[in-house]
Each structure stands twice: as structure tokens, then as C-alpha cells.
Design a protein around this motif. Sequence first.
Motif, PDB file in Angstrom:
ATOM      1  N   VAL A  93       0.836  -1.209   0.000  1.00  0.00           N
ATOM      2  CA  VAL A  93       0.000   0.000   0.000  1.00  0.00           C
ATOM      3  C   VAL A  93       0.865   1.251   0.000  1.00  0.00           C
ATOM      4  O   VAL A  93       0.548   2.240  -0.683  1.00  0.00           O
ATOM      5  N   TYR A  94       1.984   1.236   0.733  1.00  0.00           N
ATOM      6  CA  TYR A  94       2.857   2.417   0.750  1.00  0.00           C
ATOM      7  C   TYR A  94       3.429   2.700  -0.640  1.00  0.00           C
ATOM      8  O   TYR A  94       3.511   3.864  -1.055  1.00  0.00           O
ATOM      9  N   ILE A  95       3.812   1.661  -1.332  1.00  0.00           N
ATOM     10  CA  ILE A  95       4.337   1.855  -2.694  1.00  0.00           C
ATOM     11  C   ILE A  95       3.277   2.493  -3.590  1.00  0.00           C
ATOM     12  O   ILE A  95       3.560   3.398  -4.394  1.00  0.00           O
ATOM     13  N   ILE A  96       2.036   2.040  -3.443  1.00  0.00           N
ATOM     14  CA  ILE A  96       0.941   2.612  -4.240  1.00  0.00           C
ATOM     15  C   ILE A  96       0.723   4.081  -3.876  1.00  0.00           C
ATOM     16  O   ILE A  96       0.570   4.943  -4.747  1.00  0.00           O
ATOM     17  N   VAL A  97       0.698   4.367  -2.564  1.00  0.00           N
ATOM     18  CA  VAL A  97       0.506   5.752  -2.101  1.00  0.00           C
ATOM     19  C   VAL A  97       1.644   6.636  -2.594  1.00  0.00           C
ATOM     20  O   VAL A  97       1.424   7.763  -3.054  1.00  0.00           O
ATOM     21  N   PHE A  98       2.867   6.142  -2.503  1.00  0.00           N
ATOM     22  CA  PHE A  98       4.040   6.899  -2.955  1.00  0.00           C
ATOM     23  C   PHE A  98       3.899   7.259  -4.433  1.00  0.00           C
ATOM     24  O   PHE A  98       4.229   8.378  -4.855  1.00  0.00           O
ATOM     25  N   SER A  99       3.392   6.326  -5.222  1.00  0.00           N
ATOM     26  CA  SER A  99       3.248   6.555  -6.665  1.00  0.00           C
ATOM     27  C   SER A  99       2.109   7.516  -6.995  1.00  0.00           C
ATOM     28  O   SER A  99       2.197   8.294  -7.947  1.00  0.00           O
ATOM     29  N   LEU A 100       1.030   7.463  -6.193  1.00  0.00           N
ATOM     30  CA  LEU A 100      -0.144   8.287  -6.483  1.00  0.00           C
ATOM     31  C   LEU A 100      -0.053   9.698  -5.906  1.00  0.00           C
ATOM     32  O   LEU A 100      -0.849  10.569  -6.268  1.00  0.00           O
ATOM     33  N   ALA A 101       0.894   9.929  -5.011  1.00  0.00           N
ATOM     34  CA  ALA A 101       0.987  11.220  -4.322  1.00  0.00           C
ATOM     35  C   ALA A 101       1.072  12.420  -5.274  1.00  0.00           C
ATOM     36  O   ALA A 101       0.379  13.421  -5.071  1.00  0.00           O
ATOM     37  N   PRO A 102       1.910  12.383  -6.341  1.00  0.00           N
ATOM     38  CA  PRO A 102       1.962  13.532  -7.260  1.00  0.00           C
ATOM     39  C   PRO A 102       0.618  13.819  -7.936  1.00  0.00           C
ATOM     40  O   PRO A 102       0.245  14.976  -8.145  1.00  0.00           O
ATOM     41  N   TRP A 103      -0.112  12.753  -8.270  1.00  0.00           N
ATOM     42  CA  TRP A 103      -1.426  12.937  -8.903  1.00  0.00           C
ATOM     43  C   TRP A 103      -2.389  13.608  -7.930  1.00  0.00           C
ATOM     44  O   TRP A 103      -3.153  14.496  -8.299  1.00  0.00           O
ATOM     45  N   PHE A 104      -2.340  13.169  -6.668  1.00  0.00           N
ATOM     46  CA  PHE A 104      -3.192  13.753  -5.646  1.00  0.00           C
ATOM     47  C   PHE A 104      -2.853  15.226  -5.435  1.00  0.00           C
ATOM     48  O   PHE A 104      -3.733  16.068  -5.282  1.00  0.00           O
ATOM     49  N   LYS A 112       3.190  21.128  -2.707  1.00  0.00           N
ATOM     50  CA  LYS A 112       3.857  20.583  -1.527  1.00  0.00           C
ATOM     51  C   LYS A 112       3.153  19.352  -0.972  1.00  0.00           C
ATOM     52  O   LYS A 112       3.714  18.605  -0.151  1.00  0.00           O
ATOM     53  N   LEU A 113       1.929  19.100  -1.415  1.00  0.00           N
ATOM     54  CA  LEU A 113       1.130  18.023  -0.848  1.00  0.00           C
ATOM     55  C   LEU A 113       1.741  16.648  -1.116  1.00  0.00           C
ATOM     56  O   LEU A 113       1.647  15.747  -0.280  1.00  0.00           O
ATOM     57  N   ALA A 114       2.394  16.470  -2.271  1.00  0.00           N
ATOM     58  CA  ALA A 114       2.944  15.159  -2.642  1.00  0.00           C
ATOM     59  C   ALA A 114       3.971  14.669  -1.631  1.00  0.00           C
ATOM     60  O   ALA A 114       3.898  13.528  -1.144  1.00  0.00           O
ATOM     61  N   ILE A 115       4.947  15.503  -1.299  1.00  0.00           N
ATOM     62  CA  ILE A 115       5.983  15.088  -0.362  1.00  0.00           C
ATOM     63  C   ILE A 115       5.418  14.899   1.042  1.00  0.00           C
ATOM     64  O   ILE A 115       5.845  14.011   1.797  1.00  0.00           O
ATOM     65  N   VAL A 116       4.407  15.714   1.414  1.00  0.00           N
ATOM     66  CA  VAL A 116       3.774  15.561   2.730  1.00  0.00           C
ATOM     67  C   VAL A 116       3.064  14.208   2.814  1.00  0.00           C
ATOM     68  O   VAL A 116       3.150  13.508   3.833  1.00  0.00           O
ATOM     69  N   ILE A 117       2.386  13.808   1.739  1.00  0.00           N
ATOM     70  CA  ILE A 117       1.705  12.507   1.715  1.00  0.00           C
ATOM     71  C   ILE A 117       2.719  11.378   1.812  1.00  0.00           C
ATOM     72  O   ILE A 117       2.541  10.420   2.570  1.00  0.00           O
ATOM     73  N   ARG A 118       3.813  11.478   1.037  1.00  0.00           N
ATOM     74  CA  ARG A 118       4.803  10.407   1.021  1.00  0.00           C
ATOM     75  C   ARG A 118       5.451  10.194   2.386  1.00  0.00           C
ATOM     76  O   ARG A 118       5.695   9.053   2.800  1.00  0.00           O
ATOM     77  N   TRP A 172       6.013  20.596   8.680  1.00  0.00           N
ATOM     78  CA  TRP A 172       6.786  19.409   9.054  1.00  0.00           C
ATOM     79  C   TRP A 172       6.783  19.180  10.559  1.00  0.00           C
ATOM     80  O   TRP A 172       7.050  18.070  11.028  1.00  0.00           O
ATOM     81  N   ALA A 173       6.472  20.202  11.319  1.00  0.00           N
ATOM     82  CA  ALA A 173       6.309  20.008  12.767  1.00  0.00           C
ATOM     83  C   ALA A 173       5.125  19.086  13.040  1.00  0.00           C
ATOM     84  O   ALA A 173       5.189  18.197  13.903  1.00  0.00           O
ATOM     85  N   LEU A 174       4.040  19.277  12.290  1.00  0.00           N
ATOM     86  CA  LEU A 174       2.853  18.442  12.448  1.00  0.00           C
ATOM     87  C   LEU A 174       3.098  17.028  11.947  1.00  0.00           C
ATOM     88  O   LEU A 174       2.688  16.048  12.577  1.00  0.00           O
TER      89      LEU A 174
END
Length: 482
Positions: A93-104, A112-118, A172-174
Amino acid sequence: MSENLKGKTISCLFWQFCQKGVGQVVSFGISVILARLLMPEEFGLVALAGMFTVLTGIFIDCGMGTALVQKKDADDLDYSTMFWAQTAFSIIVYIIVFSLAPWFSLLFQMPKLAIVIRVSALSMILGTFGGIQSVIVTRRMEFKVYFYRTFISSILSGAIGIYLAFCGWGVWALVTQNLSSIIISTITVFSQVRWIPQLTFSKERFKALFGVGAKFMASSLIGTAFGQLKGYMVGLRYTASDLAYYNRGEGVPGLFTRNINSSINNVLFPVFAKLQDDRDAVKQAVRRSIKTSSFLLFPLLLGVAAISDKLVIILYTEKWVACIPFMQIFCISECFTILNTANLQVLRGIGEVNTLLKLELYKKPVLVTILGVTMFISPLAIAIGMCVYGIYTMVVNAFPNRKFINYHIKEQLRDVSENAAVSIGMFICIYLIGHWDINPYILICIQVVIGTLIYCGLSEIFHLESWQYIKGTVKPYIRKIF
């Protein structure tokens, strides 16, 4: 319910209240400090990432944790099988999330949301290492372990988050606070429940657990996906700040619901599982749950609604004033959660998984319709729509228990009607007091004190059954202490 089980249930409730109470007070205090240090849009960004990881994280457990608690004769082979299955699922699931993060990130137009999700999604892998210990604790009803876990992780992770916020880490504190909380929780629960997975895996046990768990997962997935839908709607249609106001307004009422209502229902789930063959006993247990939860929650929720205009400014400063109407609406909405969660917990405890799935199919088209209409009006309209939806789901979730435990919705409403009437009377009094032209800090203290005296006084005058029950239950323990 036997006296032994009743005594253990009360003990578990005590530790659940301690866990939720202390944990939520600490977490709430930390969130207040962070809200003063950080901007609303930073909270909104983390909220979006959290919604995505929570939704995908359901596939890791696959409902097997619930199935394992519900199973009557679980052993170490079941635990090891579930551990290795969850570990494998979490990596996939993490691999899938990592791949989908840029699309999200592109969908919400937040680079900035992609790196926060990953980074946030690492919590899914980290969380699996304490999953079996949590199942063991729940099966044994040793909820004292949860108290230590919550208290230690809340304090330490909160300190980390505040320190990083002071240092200017922003969002990043959160993120770091959330990840450190999971790591510390895992270490704490492992120190209390020293279970180590064996190098064994049973296909037969996995199929059996997955067969039952998949139904729980489907119900949870539908419920969570559509529950998160309102957040996606706000994030897509409006701004991250709007989402932060929405979530912050939902947070304080949810604080009480998670602390009291979920404490009672978390304890009662294994109780229902043990009593599943005695439906009369299940009915008596859920009636007590509903009466006690409503007696404690109704005045808290309506009281917060009455003082929210001053409470928000005192706690979060003027920059969060836009969340006041959200808080007032969600205080009302959370009142319906009491019956909702109790009825669903009964169905989980007695193993009526197919019924849970059917209920989701009845409820979600209505949710989509409400969201489809309100999202084009305003975020506040979405909140009002969710309140209306809460009333609808209360009726739908209660309907099956008319058949399974002979507990009609009319009877449930009668069981909470006295508590509701006294709470409304208290609300009117402190709302009127709120118009006094004095210092807001002094005024809010007066409202809290007078509201408490009015509620307890009316409960004693009218001899509310829940008030008498709580007094009778608590007195022996107070005498032992003093």
C-alpha cells in the motif's frame, strides 16, 4: 451479564476514560499551542494528507483485527499470520501511495502536498508493528495498557511538535509529531505486551480471518471513504484554510465524543462479542451505554455550543474565528453520534457483518446527494448537511437492532429524552448568560460553573436514572480511594 464480566467492564471503562481523558486533554493542549504557532493552511495541508493515508490504510488491516477480536478461540498462529499479512500489505500500500501522491497533489493544486503525503504515509508501515499487541489488549480487556501508551506518546510527540514549530518547521512540525506519536506508541505497547511474531504463516487461518475481515473492511472502507468525502469536497472546491476551519470546528466536539462515547463503545465491543449468544444481555448493555453516554455528552456538547464564540478566540486567537459556526453545528451533530456508534457496535459484536454492509449501501447515496448539493453553496452548508445526514443515519443504524435485540429506535429515543431535556434547559441558561457585558475570561468561567450546577441540580431534582446509576457506580470506588 455475569458479575465478573460486569466488574471487569467497569474497570475497563475506568481505564478507557483515563486514557481518553488524559490523552485528549494533553493532545488538546498541544493542538492549542500549535494552532497559535502555525497557520490554518498548514493544518489544512496535513489534514488532506491524513485523509488520503487513513483511507488507504484500511487495506492494511483488511478488517482482520476486528475479526481476530471477534474470534472466540484465537491463538498465536492467528496472531503471527495476521502480523506477516499486515506487514506485506503495508509495504504494498505504501508503494501505491508513494506513486499516487503527485497525482493527488496535482488534483488539489498544492505542489507541496505530494511530499507531505509520502512522508506521512510512513505511518502505515510503522503502525503495523504494534497492531497485534493492540488486538491482544482488546481481547484480554486490559485497557490499562492503552492509558500508558496514550499518555506517554501524547506528551513526548507533542513536545517534539511544539519544539519544531518554534524552530520554524511549519507543516513538518505536524508531520513529525504524528510519526513520532506512532513510534512511541508502538514502543510503549510492546513494553507492556511482550508478544513477538513467530516465523509461521497459515494459509488456512489467513483465509478464515480474511474471509470475515474482508466484510468488516468493506464496511469500514465505505464508511471511511464517504466520511472523508466532505473533506475532499472542501479541499477541492475551497481552500486549505477553509478545510482547516472545518476540521478545527469539528475537533472540539469530536474531542468529547472520542473521549466518552468511543471509550464506552471500545470496551463494549469485546463485551458484545462475549455476550453475542445472549441477546437480552446485549440489549441491556447497549441501553446502559446509550443512557450513560448521552447523560455525559449532551451537556458537554450543548455547553460548548453555547460558549464557542468566546472559547475559540481565547484558545486559538482571532485568526481562527471563522471556525466558530462550524463548532456550533458539529456540537449538535455529535449528539446523534451516540446512538449511531452504539447500534453499529452491537452489529459488529454479534457478528452481523452482512447487515453492516447493507446499511452502508442504504446510507451513502443520501450522503452523496447532500454533499453534491451543499458543496456548491459553502463549507458551512456542507457542515449543516452533515448534521442532517447524522439524523438520517441514526434512524437507519438503529433499524436492524429492532430485529436482533428487540431495541426499537423509539425506545432508544425515550432512553435519552430525559438527558436531552435537562441539557437543553442548561444550554438556554448559559446561552443567555453569555450576553452579559463583562470580561470574556470571567464570563466563560461563570458559564461553565453555572452550567454544571444547573445540570447536576436538575438531574438530582428530577431523579434522572443515569445520574442515579453513575452515582451508585462511582461511590464504592471513591470510598476505596479515600
